[in-house]
Design a protein around this motif. Sequence first.
Motif, PDB file in Angstrom:
ATOM      1  N   VAL A 179     -12.709 -23.503  25.551  1.00 49.41           N
ATOM      2  CA  VAL A 179     -11.411 -23.821  24.959  1.00 49.41           C
ATOM      3  C   VAL A 179     -10.397 -23.758  26.094  1.00 49.41           C
ATOM      4  O   VAL A 179     -10.356 -22.774  26.839  1.00 49.41           O
ATOM      5  N   TRP A 180      -9.619 -24.812  26.236  1.00 47.17           N
ATOM      6  CA  TRP A 180      -8.631 -24.903  27.312  1.00 47.17           C
ATOM      7  C   TRP A 180      -7.245 -24.837  26.670  1.00 47.17           C
ATOM      8  O   TRP A 180      -6.835 -25.746  25.952  1.00 47.17           O
ATOM      9  N   VAL A 181      -6.531 -23.759  26.929  1.00 44.59           N
ATOM     10  CA  VAL A 181      -5.206 -23.535  26.349  1.00 44.59           C
ATOM     11  C   VAL A 181      -4.165 -24.066  27.332  1.00 44.59           C
ATOM     12  O   VAL A 181      -3.986 -23.512  28.419  1.00 44.59           O
ATOM     13  N   HIS A 182      -3.510 -25.154  26.935  1.00 47.24           N
ATOM     14  CA  HIS A 182      -2.534 -25.809  27.809  1.00 47.24           C
ATOM     15  C   HIS A 182      -1.628 -26.700  26.974  1.00 47.24           C
ATOM     16  O   HIS A 182      -1.826 -26.841  25.768  1.00 47.24           O
ATOM     17  N   GLU A 183      -0.664 -27.333  27.636  1.00 42.98           N
ATOM     18  CA  GLU A 183       0.286 -28.221  26.953  1.00 42.98           C
ATOM     19  C   GLU A 183       0.186 -29.669  27.433  1.00 42.98           C
ATOM     20  O   GLU A 183       1.039 -30.484  27.104  1.00 42.98           O
ATOM     21  N   GLU A 206      -5.063 -34.179  28.248  1.00 41.84           N
ATOM     22  CA  GLU A 206      -6.237 -33.413  28.661  1.00 41.84           C
ATOM     23  C   GLU A 206      -6.930 -32.822  27.431  1.00 41.84           C
ATOM     24  O   GLU A 206      -6.289 -32.541  26.420  1.00 41.84           O
ATOM     25  N   PRO A 207      -8.248 -32.611  27.508  1.00 40.26           N
ATOM     26  CA  PRO A 207      -8.966 -32.051  26.355  1.00 40.26           C
ATOM     27  C   PRO A 207      -8.574 -30.600  26.094  1.00 40.26           C
ATOM     28  O   PRO A 207      -8.162 -29.883  27.008  1.00 40.26           O
ATOM     29  N   VAL A 208      -8.708 -30.198  24.830  1.00 36.57           N
ATOM     30  CA  VAL A 208      -8.447 -28.810  24.451  1.00 36.57           C
ATOM     31  C   VAL A 208      -9.746 -28.040  24.215  1.00 36.57           C
ATOM     32  O   VAL A 208      -9.732 -26.811  24.126  1.00 36.57           O
ATOM     33  N   VAL A 257     -19.088 -33.284  25.602  1.00 42.35           N
ATOM     34  CA  VAL A 257     -18.143 -33.808  24.623  1.00 42.35           C
ATOM     35  C   VAL A 257     -16.807 -33.117  24.875  1.00 42.35           C
ATOM     36  O   VAL A 257     -16.760 -31.896  25.040  1.00 42.35           O
ATOM     37  N   GLU A 258     -15.733 -33.899  24.896  1.00 42.51           N
ATOM     38  CA  GLU A 258     -14.389 -33.350  25.026  1.00 42.51           C
ATOM     39  C   GLU A 258     -13.596 -33.702  23.776  1.00 42.51           C
ATOM     40  O   GLU A 258     -13.597 -34.863  23.351  1.00 42.51           O
ATOM     41  N   GLY A 309     -12.846 -41.534  28.726  1.00 39.56           N
ATOM     42  CA  GLY A 309     -12.320 -40.815  29.877  1.00 39.56           C
ATOM     43  C   GLY A 309     -13.078 -39.552  30.242  1.00 39.56           C
ATOM     44  O   GLY A 309     -12.689 -38.839  31.155  1.00 39.56           O
ATOM     45  N   THR A 310     -14.163 -39.277  29.537  1.00 37.27           N
ATOM     46  CA  THR A 310     -14.962 -38.073  29.797  1.00 37.27           C
ATOM     47  C   THR A 310     -16.070 -38.397  30.790  1.00 37.27           C
ATOM     48  O   THR A 310     -16.726 -39.424  30.671  1.00 37.27           O
ATOM     49  N   GLY A 311     -16.269 -37.514  31.756  1.00 41.06           N
ATOM     50  CA  GLY A 311     -17.348 -37.659  32.725  1.00 41.06           C
ATOM     51  C   GLY A 311     -18.005 -36.316  32.980  1.00 41.06           C
ATOM     52  O   GLY A 311     -17.409 -35.270  32.732  1.00 41.06           O
TER      53      GLY A 311
END
Length: 98
Positions: A12-16, A20-22, A38-39, A57-59
Amino acid sequence: MVRARLWYLRVVWVHEFAEEPVEILSEVGLDGYERRKVERFRDGRLGWADEEREVGGTGLGEIPVPPLAEINAQREFVASRIGGEEFERVWRRALGGQ
């Protein structure tokens, strides 16, 4: 089908950042490299990649996945292992139910 000799990761990516994926789910080989990913993005869309294709856009990462402790040492990430069945459910959803 869950593949043998692999492990599965959720980050889990916490950002604003809007683009970008979360959440990032990865299937990782014993060599540490992603095999499938999977994003999930804030707007609900899913991007995915495997060793042959990249969608939305996922790699796959170009370096091995760091240890969980190293990922979790960064405040914006919460990483944990997940089961292969959970990864497969999300993977099928990302591929449109295939």
